[in-house]
Design a protein around this motif. Sequence first.
Motif, PDB file in Angstrom:
ATOM      1  N   LEU A  15       0.859  -1.181   0.000  1.00  8.01           N
ATOM      2  CA  LEU A  15       0.000   0.000   0.000  1.00  8.01           C
ATOM      3  C   LEU A  15       0.895   1.230   0.000  1.00  8.01           C
ATOM      4  O   LEU A  15       1.824   1.318   0.809  1.00  8.01           O
ATOM      5  CB  LEU A  15      -0.910   0.029   1.234  1.00  8.01           C
ATOM      6  CG  LEU A  15      -2.230  -0.741   1.171  1.00  8.01           C
ATOM      7  CD1 LEU A  15      -1.972  -2.240   1.070  1.00  8.01           C
ATOM      8  CD2 LEU A  15      -3.092  -0.436   2.391  1.00  8.01           C
ATOM      9  N   VAL A  18      -2.072   5.245   1.042  1.00  2.00           N
ATOM     10  CA  VAL A  18      -3.489   4.989   0.821  1.00  2.00           C
ATOM     11  C   VAL A  18      -4.338   5.751   1.839  1.00  2.00           C
ATOM     12  O   VAL A  18      -4.107   5.684   3.050  1.00  2.00           O
ATOM     13  CB  VAL A  18      -3.789   3.474   0.896  1.00  2.00           C
ATOM     14  CG1 VAL A  18      -5.293   3.215   0.939  1.00  2.00           C
ATOM     15  CG2 VAL A  18      -3.167   2.765  -0.299  1.00  2.00           C
ATOM     16  N   LYS A  20      -8.624   6.795   2.629  1.00  3.03           N
ATOM     17  CA  LYS A  20     -10.018   6.534   2.297  1.00  3.03           C
ATOM     18  C   LYS A  20     -10.904   7.471   3.107  1.00  3.03           C
ATOM     19  O   LYS A  20     -10.864   7.471   4.345  1.00  3.03           O
ATOM     20  CB  LYS A  20     -10.391   5.072   2.594  1.00  3.03           C
ATOM     21  CG  LYS A  20     -11.847   4.733   2.280  1.00  3.03           C
ATOM     22  CD  LYS A  20     -12.141   4.802   0.795  1.00  3.03           C
ATOM     23  CE  LYS A  20     -13.578   4.441   0.487  1.00  3.03           C
ATOM     24  NZ  LYS A  20     -13.878   4.487  -0.952  1.00  3.03           N
ATOM     25  N   THR A  57     -11.576  -0.990   6.926  1.00  4.81           N
ATOM     26  CA  THR A  57     -11.328  -0.204   5.715  1.00  4.81           C
ATOM     27  C   THR A  57      -9.987  -0.586   5.102  1.00  4.81           C
ATOM     28  O   THR A  57      -9.860  -0.697   3.881  1.00  4.81           O
ATOM     29  CB  THR A  57     -11.354   1.298   6.035  1.00  4.81           C
ATOM     30  OG1 THR A  57     -12.591   1.623   6.670  1.00  4.81           O
ATOM     31  CG2 THR A  57     -11.209   2.130   4.779  1.00  4.81           C
ATOM     32  N   GLN A  60     -10.529  -3.851   3.295  1.00  2.00           N
ATOM     33  CA  GLN A  60     -11.339  -3.691   2.081  1.00  2.00           C
ATOM     34  C   GLN A  60     -10.548  -3.032   0.956  1.00  2.00           C
ATOM     35  O   GLN A  60     -10.657  -3.433  -0.207  1.00  2.00           O
ATOM     36  CB  GLN A  60     -12.600  -2.893   2.415  1.00  2.00           C
ATOM     37  CG  GLN A  60     -13.605  -3.698   3.224  1.00  2.00           C
ATOM     38  CD  GLN A  60     -14.680  -2.840   3.866  1.00  2.00           C
ATOM     39  OE1 GLN A  60     -14.639  -1.616   3.800  1.00  2.00           O
ATOM     40  NE2 GLN A  60     -15.633  -3.489   4.500  1.00  2.00           N
ATOM     41  N   CYS A  61      -9.742  -2.029   1.291  1.00  2.00           N
ATOM     42  CA  CYS A  61      -8.936  -1.356   0.262  1.00  2.00           C
ATOM     43  C   CYS A  61      -7.786  -2.260  -0.202  1.00  2.00           C
ATOM     44  O   CYS A  61      -7.494  -2.341  -1.396  1.00  2.00           O
ATOM     45  CB  CYS A  61      -8.388  -0.039   0.790  1.00  2.00           C
ATOM     46  SG  CYS A  61      -9.634   1.260   0.966  1.00  2.00           S
ATOM     47  N   ASP A  66     -12.931  -2.378  -1.949  1.00  2.00           N
ATOM     48  CA  ASP A  66     -13.291  -0.961  -1.988  1.00  2.00           C
ATOM     49  C   ASP A  66     -12.103  -0.198  -2.582  1.00  2.00           C
ATOM     50  O   ASP A  66     -10.953  -0.596  -2.386  1.00  2.00           O
ATOM     51  CB  ASP A  66     -13.589  -0.460  -0.571  1.00  2.00           C
ATOM     52  CG  ASP A  66     -14.423   0.814  -0.555  1.00  2.00           C
ATOM     53  OD1 ASP A  66     -14.695   1.355  -1.647  1.00  2.00           O
ATOM     54  OD2 ASP A  66     -14.787   1.258   0.543  1.00  2.00           O
ATOM     55  N   GLN A  67     -12.394   0.866  -3.287  1.00  2.00           N
ATOM     56  CA  GLN A  67     -11.338   1.668  -3.904  1.00  2.00           C
ATOM     57  C   GLN A  67     -10.917   2.771  -2.940  1.00  2.00           C
ATOM     58  O   GLN A  67     -11.765   3.480  -2.400  1.00  2.00           O
ATOM     59  CB  GLN A  67     -11.843   2.310  -5.208  1.00  2.00           C
ATOM     60  CG  GLN A  67     -12.035   1.313  -6.342  1.00  2.00           C
ATOM     61  CD  GLN A  67     -10.771   1.095  -7.170  1.00  2.00           C
ATOM     62  OE1 GLN A  67      -9.659   1.312  -6.704  1.00  2.00           O
ATOM     63  NE2 GLN A  67     -10.951   0.664  -8.394  1.00  2.00           N
ATOM     64  N   PRO A  68      -9.605   2.948  -2.716  1.00  2.00           N
ATOM     65  CA  PRO A  68      -9.177   4.061  -1.868  1.00  2.00           C
ATOM     66  C   PRO A  68      -9.461   5.409  -2.525  1.00  2.00           C
ATOM     67  O   PRO A  68      -9.558   5.504  -3.751  1.00  2.00           O
ATOM     68  CB  PRO A  68      -7.676   3.824  -1.708  1.00  2.00           C
ATOM     69  CG  PRO A  68      -7.273   2.947  -2.836  1.00  2.00           C
ATOM     70  CD  PRO A  68      -8.476   2.144  -3.208  1.00  2.00           C
ATOM     71  N   THR A  69      -9.603   6.429  -1.701  1.00  2.00           N
ATOM     72  CA  THR A  69      -9.792   7.788  -2.210  1.00  2.00           C
ATOM     73  C   THR A  69      -8.501   8.299  -2.843  1.00  2.00           C
ATOM     74  O   THR A  69      -8.520   9.033  -3.832  1.00  2.00           O
ATOM     75  CB  THR A  69     -10.218   8.723  -1.056  1.00  2.00           C
ATOM     76  OG1 THR A  69     -11.342   8.142  -0.390  1.00  2.00           O
ATOM     77  CG2 THR A  69     -10.607  10.094  -1.577  1.00  2.00           C
ATOM     78  N   VAL A  73      -2.521   0.474  -4.503  1.00  2.00           N
ATOM     79  CA  VAL A  73      -2.432  -0.848  -3.886  1.00  2.00           C
ATOM     80  C   VAL A  73      -1.878  -1.829  -4.912  1.00  2.00           C
ATOM     81  O   VAL A  73      -2.352  -1.879  -6.053  1.00  2.00           O
ATOM     82  CB  VAL A  73      -3.816  -1.336  -3.405  1.00  2.00           C
ATOM     83  CG1 VAL A  73      -3.707  -2.733  -2.795  1.00  2.00           C
ATOM     84  CG2 VAL A  73      -4.416  -0.359  -2.402  1.00  2.00           C
ATOM     85  N   THR A  81      -5.453  -0.862  -7.961  1.00  2.00           N
ATOM     86  CA  THR A  81      -6.258   0.359  -7.961  1.00  2.00           C
ATOM     87  C   THR A  81      -6.410   0.930  -9.369  1.00  2.00           C
ATOM     88  O   THR A  81      -5.568   0.722 -10.232  1.00  2.00           O
ATOM     89  CB  THR A  81      -5.618   1.418  -7.048  1.00  2.00           C
ATOM     90  OG1 THR A  81      -4.193   1.271  -7.110  1.00  2.00           O
ATOM     91  CG2 THR A  81      -6.037   1.232  -5.616  1.00  2.00           C
TER      92      THR A  81
END
Length: 259
Positions: A15, A18, A20, A57, A60-61, A66-69, A73, A81
């Motif tokens: 990561l 990262v 989120k 979170t 999940q990322c 889930d996509q990070p903000t 990754v 990502t």
Amino acid sequence: MAGHDITRAAEALRLVQVSKTYGTGENPVRALDDVSVSLAPGTFTAIMGPSGSGKSTFLQCAAGLDQPTAGRVFIDGAELTGGSETALTKFRRQRIGFIFQQFNLLPTLTVLQNVTLPLRLAGKRADRKRAVAILERVGLGERINHRPAELSGGQQQRVAIARALVTNPSAIFADEPTGALDSRSARTVLSLLAEAVREFGQTVVMVTHDPVAASYADSVIFLADGRIAGSLDRPTAEGVAERMTHLGDAVALHAAVGE
């Protein structure tokens, strides 16, 4: 269970900065805040932190659920990502195994059918012989034609472990895998995860709130307020519990002074 794959990258999971954020407007929640982590293949890492620290979170990322903000990754050297949802789904099916607290087995399928489901979803031929061998390794060779409802909770979680292993994934993500189990079943499940790492080179990332579960890992990464708050190698249950107590006190102090 699978053997080592010589084509694997130097890092099973990476990561890079990262973050989120959930919600917009005046009070967005920053669940992860500039988190960078690198995990080598064949390691067992526990992720711990107080409630609301960002553990789920993170998982999940890291697992592509889930996509990070912001940030990137990588799993096994390939970026997770920025792709489409279709590409992400394909990537997860090929490279990632999942173990959840509630087992997530399909009740109408047999044990064997549940284990081979990831292969069928990925469009691969289901290798029955290999699936049976994995089920034998987790102590369920006699139960391959049973339905999940005919098994105990611990047995169902062992089916879930076999299902996660069958595709020989680059990484296995376990979200509170012993949360619904009694202590004896939990020990069996944790020992199987450790064995998958030690003997077969799997990489396991486990979110847990339980210091005893964390003591089965090679190392623990602690989160607090969405940031990495330290790590512990060769953890003991006592050492993890002590660190968690300090983290909880620090988080409470920050909240009290409005930081």
